[in-house]
Enzyme design. Sequence first.
Site, PDB file in Angstrom:
ATOM      1  N   CYS A 243      50.896  40.333 -14.960  1.00  0.00           N
ATOM      2  CA  CYS A 243      49.524  40.055 -15.375  1.00  0.00           C
ATOM      3  C   CYS A 243      48.701  39.503 -14.199  1.00  0.00           C
ATOM      4  O   CYS A 243      48.331  40.249 -13.315  1.00  0.00           O
ATOM      5  CB  CYS A 243      49.502  39.129 -16.587  1.00  0.00           C
TER       6      CYS A 243
ATOM      7  N   HIS B 111      52.752  42.023 -20.091  1.00  0.00           N
ATOM      8  CA  HIS B 111      53.744  40.941 -20.103  1.00  0.00           C
ATOM      9  C   HIS B 111      55.097  41.470 -20.565  1.00  0.00           C
ATOM     10  O   HIS B 111      55.459  41.333 -21.741  1.00  0.00           O
ATOM     11  CB  HIS B 111      53.283  39.807 -21.017  1.00  0.00           C
TER      12      HIS B 111
ATOM     13  N   GLU C 111      57.983  40.318 -20.154  1.00  0.00           N
ATOM     14  CA  GLU C 111      58.914  39.269 -20.588  1.00  0.00           C
ATOM     15  C   GLU C 111      58.932  39.093 -22.093  1.00  0.00           C
ATOM     16  O   GLU C 111      59.925  38.618 -22.670  1.00  0.00           O
ATOM     17  CB  GLU C 111      58.572  37.941 -19.897  1.00  0.00           C
TER      18      GLU C 111
END
Length: 234
Positions: free
Chosen positions: A84, A210, A212
């Site tokens: 990001c 994102h 993750e």
Amino acid sequence: MELPDAYISVTEALHHGAIDNEAAVKIHWVNAEKIEDSETDLDEVFVGCKGILVPGGFGDRGVEGKIRAIQYAREHKIPFLGLCLGMQCAVIEFARHVCGMTDANSSEFNPETKHPVIALMESQQGIVKKGGTMRLGAYPCKITAGTHTEEAYGSLEISERHRHRFEFNNDYRQALTERGLVIAGTLPDDSLVEIVEVKDHPWFVAAQFHPELKSRPNNPHPLFSKFVKASLEN
């Protein structure tokens, strides 16, 4: 390092990636504000580091330090993963130090910059009440064949979760790609850049989304797994 729990999803995803490579990851936290000074010796800061990750965030706090870290990773061929804001800083760094746009920036940080390589989406311009106006949630992404990203995902079509407002400025696509920035992923209609890489680098991948948030212990996210793998090979 202050408030490491703020990045818990990132640290957990790194551990997932390590498990996938039958390894263990040792995280060395770096306060980006403390490396903004050009006199700070990054050789000492990153001694022993096999990979560098710059996570997401909001605001301009520590941004210049993040850009310095990314420059160090790019120039020293250290595996890099940007998430990001980390991706946005990677674009700024490349524009400044490879393309000669010395004042390149995000219009979020410097509205007067001559080279706003990161800028508001057209649909966001003029919005005063910003609550709930970010690009949020899952979006499809078209992957460029032959990239590290394609190798990681093993697919040319993916879906990832977003939470941001500023984007890669398409006005600079040609200038940056001519100097070696690779557009590794876009929206299916090619309207927004989602992933960038750098040519002639062992593993340099930065994503607007994102990843993750989708990583699990029994299903590590491919970008984290390949980032750890590249770091082990460094």
